[in-house]
Scaffold this motif. Sequence first.
Motif, short mmCIF file in Angstrom:
data_model
loop_
_atom_site.label_atom_id
_atom_site.label_comp_id
_atom_site.label_asym_id
_atom_site.label_seq_id
_atom_site.Cartn_x
_atom_site.Cartn_y
_atom_site.Cartn_z
N ARG A 88 4.59 65.01 39.45
CA ARG A 88 3.30 65.27 40.10
C ARG A 88 3.08 66.48 39.57
NH1 ARG A 88 4.71 69.62 43.44
NH2 ARG A 88 3.46 69.58 45.34
N TYR B 100 18.51 55.05 43.20
CA TYR B 100 17.18 54.44 41.51
C TYR B 100 18.70 54.44 40.34
CZ TYR B 100 13.34 56.41 44.12
OH TYR B 100 12.02 57.06 45.06
N GLU C 248 1.62 64.68 50.63
CA GLU C 248 2.72 65.38 50.82
C GLU C 248 3.35 64.21 52.19
OE1 GLU C 248 4.01 68.35 49.01
OE2 GLU C 248 2.75 67.67 47.38
N TYR D 198 9.86 54.25 38.21
CA TYR D 198 9.41 54.20 39.43
C TYR D 198 9.86 53.10 39.71
CZ TYR D 198 7.98 59.02 39.46
OH TYR D 198 7.70 60.26 39.45
N THR E 19 4.82 56.38 44.94
CA THR E 19 5.50 57.98 45.48
C THR E 19 6.40 58.63 45.09
OG1 THR E 19 7.22 57.04 47.00
CG2 THR E 19 5.41 56.98 47.62
N THR E 20 6.38 59.84 44.94
CA THR E 20 7.03 60.35 44.17
C THR E 20 7.86 61.28 44.13
OG1 THR E 20 6.99 61.16 41.95
CG2 THR E 20 5.23 61.74 42.83
N SER E 21 9.17 62.18 43.84
CA SER E 21 9.24 63.58 44.33
C SER E 21 8.76 64.76 44.56
CB SER E 21 11.00 64.09 44.17
OG SER E 21 10.52 64.52 42.81
N LEU E 22 8.86 66.09 45.15
CA LEU E 22 7.66 67.03 45.05
C LEU E 22 8.32 68.07 44.01
CD1 LEU E 22 7.95 67.45 49.37
CD2 LEU E 22 6.02 66.67 47.24
N LYS E 23 9.91 67.49 43.29
CA LYS E 23 10.14 68.19 42.74
C LYS E 23 9.65 68.05 40.63
CE LYS E 23 14.68 68.58 44.91
NZ LYS E 23 15.79 68.32 44.92
N GLY E 24 9.61 66.52 40.55
CA GLY E 24 9.54 66.20 39.83
C GLY E 24 8.34 66.32 38.56
N GLY F 246 9.04 65.08 52.12
CA GLY F 246 9.55 65.82 50.80
C GLY F 246 9.10 64.83 49.61
N ARG F 247 8.22 63.48 49.71
CA ARG F 247 7.40 63.26 48.80
C ARG F 247 5.88 63.26 49.22
NH1 ARG F 247 11.25 60.16 47.07
NH2 ARG F 247 9.98 59.36 45.96
#
Length: 220
Positions: free
Chosen positions: A70, A184, A142, A46, A62-67, A145-146
């Motif tokens: 999460r 990133y 959320e 991160y 903050t993190t992606s919704l796909k990972g 998208g994060r």
Amino acid sequence: MTKEADVSREIKYQPEKYWDRLWAPGGHVAIVTSVDKEGRVNAASYATAVRIVHNPVQIAFTTSLKGHTRANILETNEFVVNLPSFERKILEAVRVVGLPFDKGVNELEKAGLTELPSQSVKPPRIEECSRHFECEVVWTKEWLGRMMVVGNVLAASVWADCINEKGYLLWDKIKPVAFAGAPYFDTFVAAYETMRAGMPYEGPEVEMGAASNRSYFEDI
Ligand SMILES: Cc1cc2nc3c(=O)[nH]c(=O)nc-3n(C[C@H](O)[C@H](O)[C@H](O)COP(=O)(O)O)c2cc1C
């Protein structure tokens, strides 16, 4: 009295895609460890972990919704924020941990990092990181998208030779590291130094990670 403008200094507006770089350092680079319901360890890198409350100490990122981070955090409500130092070997490991590995893969093994059991939560600490904050989730939200995660620190540990007797950091030893700004990828900052870290891992995920960055940033 109005100060006269320094006519020798040029001030430039930057295009939107460089605003993130302009804000550096925005917080500390971190490796967040988590576990799924079965106890399988996951780690992800991160760019910006921030201490947002002093007492009790609370940390946000903050993190992606796909990972997988999460998903694990929503499943188990725990995580550990591990802070690397401005050293090439651990920053290269940060890059490996940030690759898109499949669910169930332990990124710490891929990056050659060492797990240390935590005192208060199931996810492990990372021995090669100088500081570790064991957290329980306070809230998540959320948007765009994060997902933002705020954690309450239950235990924190540090390399013993990197603090003084009052718990203040010895900055030249701890070498805090920030992220230089999007994408990133490989660029980190500490004080006035920037470093491009290599990629010691060889595998298909390396090109997958680079390709997704190249779709927006031609200058990585
Ligand atoms: C230096 C660096 C910083 C990163 N920062 C973030 C970040 O702030 N937020 C994010 O969602 N992903 C970030 N990533 C990407 C994630 O680490 C990457 O998507 C990872 O595969 C997610 O792992 P997971 O699926 O196990 O959660 C970063 C990657 C690197 C190399």
